[in-house]
Design a protein around this motif. Structure first.
Motif, short mmCIF file in Angstrom:
data_model
loop_
_atom_site.label_atom_id
_atom_site.label_comp_id
_atom_site.label_asym_id
_atom_site.label_seq_id
_atom_site.Cartn_x
_atom_site.Cartn_y
_atom_site.Cartn_z
N LYS A 30 0.85 -1.19 0.00
CA LYS A 30 0.00 0.00 0.00
C LYS A 30 0.89 1.25 0.00
O LYS A 30 1.80 1.37 0.81
CB LYS A 30 -0.92 0.00 1.22
CG LYS A 30 -2.00 1.04 1.12
CD LYS A 30 -3.07 0.82 2.15
CE LYS A 30 -4.14 1.87 1.96
NZ LYS A 30 -5.23 1.69 2.88
N PRO A 31 0.63 2.18 -0.93
CA PRO A 31 1.50 3.36 -1.02
C PRO A 31 1.44 4.24 0.22
O PRO A 31 0.41 4.33 0.89
CB PRO A 31 0.96 4.13 -2.23
CG PRO A 31 -0.20 3.39 -2.73
CD PRO A 31 -0.44 2.20 -1.89
N ARG A 48 -9.02 -5.09 -3.29
CA ARG A 48 -7.99 -5.52 -2.35
C ARG A 48 -7.13 -4.34 -1.95
O ARG A 48 -6.99 -3.38 -2.68
CB ARG A 48 -7.08 -6.58 -3.00
CG ARG A 48 -7.78 -7.84 -3.46
CD ARG A 48 -8.16 -8.75 -2.31
NE ARG A 48 -7.09 -8.95 -1.37
CZ ARG A 48 -6.24 -9.98 -1.37
NH1 ARG A 48 -6.35 -10.91 -2.28
NH2 ARG A 48 -5.29 -10.06 -0.47
N GLU A 49 -6.53 -4.42 -0.79
CA GLU A 49 -5.63 -3.37 -0.33
C GLU A 49 -4.28 -3.46 -1.01
O GLU A 49 -3.44 -2.60 -0.85
CB GLU A 49 -5.46 -3.44 1.19
CG GLU A 49 -6.70 -2.99 1.93
CD GLU A 49 -7.08 -1.55 1.65
OE1 GLU A 49 -6.22 -0.66 1.76
OE2 GLU A 49 -8.24 -1.31 1.29
N HIS A 50 -4.06 -4.53 -1.79
CA HIS A 50 -2.80 -4.67 -2.51
C HIS A 50 -2.74 -3.65 -3.64
O HIS A 50 -3.65 -3.54 -4.44
CB HIS A 50 -2.63 -6.07 -3.09
CG HIS A 50 -1.42 -6.20 -3.96
ND1 HIS A 50 -0.14 -6.14 -3.46
CD2 HIS A 50 -1.31 -6.32 -5.29
CE1 HIS A 50 0.71 -6.25 -4.47
NE2 HIS A 50 0.03 -6.36 -5.58
N GLY A 101 -0.02 0.92 -11.20
CA GLY A 101 -0.58 2.14 -10.62
C GLY A 101 -2.03 1.95 -10.22
O GLY A 101 -2.84 2.86 -10.37
N ALA A 102 -2.34 0.76 -9.69
CA ALA A 102 -3.74 0.44 -9.39
C ALA A 102 -3.85 -0.57 -8.25
O ALA A 102 -2.93 -1.33 -7.98
CB ALA A 102 -4.41 -0.14 -10.64
N TYR A 103 -5.04 -0.55 -7.63
CA TYR A 103 -5.40 -1.57 -6.66
C TYR A 103 -5.95 -2.76 -7.41
O TYR A 103 -6.50 -2.63 -8.51
CB TYR A 103 -6.45 -1.03 -5.68
CG TYR A 103 -5.88 -0.03 -4.71
CD1 TYR A 103 -5.32 -0.44 -3.50
CD2 TYR A 103 -5.86 1.32 -5.02
CE1 TYR A 103 -4.77 0.48 -2.63
CE2 TYR A 103 -5.31 2.24 -4.15
CZ TYR A 103 -4.77 1.81 -2.96
OH TYR A 103 -4.22 2.72 -2.10
N MET A 104 -5.82 -3.95 -6.83
CA MET A 104 -6.28 -5.16 -7.47
C MET A 104 -7.75 -5.43 -7.11
O MET A 104 -8.12 -5.32 -5.94
CB MET A 104 -5.45 -6.38 -7.03
CG MET A 104 -3.97 -6.25 -7.30
SD MET A 104 -3.55 -6.25 -9.05
CE MET A 104 -3.26 -4.52 -9.34
N GLY A 105 -8.56 -5.77 -8.12
CA GLY A 105 -9.95 -6.15 -7.90
C GLY A 105 -10.12 -7.62 -8.21
O GLY A 105 -9.76 -8.07 -9.30
N VAL A 106 -10.66 -8.39 -7.25
CA VAL A 106 -10.87 -9.83 -7.43
C VAL A 106 -12.35 -10.15 -7.27
O VAL A 106 -13.09 -9.41 -6.62
CB VAL A 106 -10.03 -10.67 -6.44
CG1 VAL A 106 -8.55 -10.44 -6.66
CG2 VAL A 106 -10.40 -10.34 -5.01
N CYS A 107 -12.78 -11.26 -7.82
CA CYS A 107 -14.18 -11.65 -7.79
C CYS A 107 -14.70 -11.70 -6.35
O CYS A 107 -14.15 -12.39 -5.50
CB CYS A 107 -14.35 -13.01 -8.46
SG CYS A 107 -16.05 -13.57 -8.54
N LEU A 108 -15.78 -10.99 -6.12
CA LEU A 108 -16.38 -10.90 -4.78
C LEU A 108 -17.26 -12.12 -4.48
O LEU A 108 -17.27 -12.62 -3.37
CB LEU A 108 -17.21 -9.61 -4.68
CG LEU A 108 -17.90 -9.35 -3.36
CD1 LEU A 108 -16.87 -9.10 -2.27
CD2 LEU A 108 -18.81 -8.15 -3.48
N ASP A 109 -17.97 -12.60 -5.49
CA ASP A 109 -18.92 -13.70 -5.30
C ASP A 109 -18.53 -14.88 -6.18
O ASP A 109 -18.79 -14.88 -7.38
CB ASP A 109 -20.33 -13.21 -5.67
CG ASP A 109 -21.40 -14.25 -5.43
OD1 ASP A 109 -21.08 -15.38 -4.98
OD2 ASP A 109 -22.57 -13.94 -5.70
#
Length: 179
Positions: free
Chosen positions: A12-13, A153-155, A161-169
């Motif tokens: 996290k920056p 995700r907080e990663h 230059g971005a946060y990672m988005g993973v499948c929620l469901d």
């Protein structure tokens, strides 16, 4: 960069709250809002590029109507920059990391760039389809590319230059409108 809080996530920056005392032959300040950059303009060799905002003093600066024009001007300045130039960037995370990548590509070292976060907008990367989109501080978002509901995700990836988005469901891995 110095910590602006006690975060436990390594990726996290962490953003600066005051400019470092590092000597600079020239300071290049890039801001989304010129008014937020005023504390960084105390150096006599400072040059300010901004997307908007008003300056109370009669400080000279270049104002641009759109980000593309600002990025082009910045790229030209960085290509001609002398050794000892330091870059200070003020804005939201989406803006900060775009400018950071431009500067690194132009040859500045990470230690020559200081980032000051101001704003809630940030960039999200969908790990399922590779789409980038801008979001606020929310912890969930729908992917504009594949429709998957994403957990933010907080990663943070500095490379992207971005946060990672993973499948929620996991029971809906293909998005809302897909079978």
């Amino acid at each position: 960069m110095t910590a602006s809080g006690s975060d436990t996530i390594f990726s996290k920056p962490r953003y600066r709250t005051v400019a470092s005392p590092q000597p600079a032959r020239r300071r290049l300040v890039v801001a989304q809002d010129a008014a937020c950059a005023v504390p960084l303009l105390d150096h006599p060799l400072s040059q300010l590029l901004s997307l908007g905002g008003e300056l109370a003093a009669d400080l000279p600066h270049e104002r641009f109507a759109n980000p593309a024009a600002l990025y082009l001007r910045l790229q030209l300045l960085l290509e001609r920059a002398e050794v000892g130039t330091r870059l200070y960037v003020v804005g939201d995370e989406a803006f900060l990391w775009h400018v950071y990548r431009l500067a690194r590509h132009a040859g500045l070292l990470g230690d020559e760039i200081e980032l000051f976060k101001n704003g809630a907008r940030r960039r999200l990367y969908c790990v399922h389809c590779g789409t980038f989109q801008e979001i606020g501080e929310e912890g969930e978002a729908g992917c504009s590319g594949c429709g998957v509901r994403l957990l933010v995700r907080e990663h943070f990836s500095q490379r992207l230059g971005a946060y990672m988005g993973v499948c929620l469901d996991p029971s809906r891995p293909y998005g809302e409108g897909r079978p």
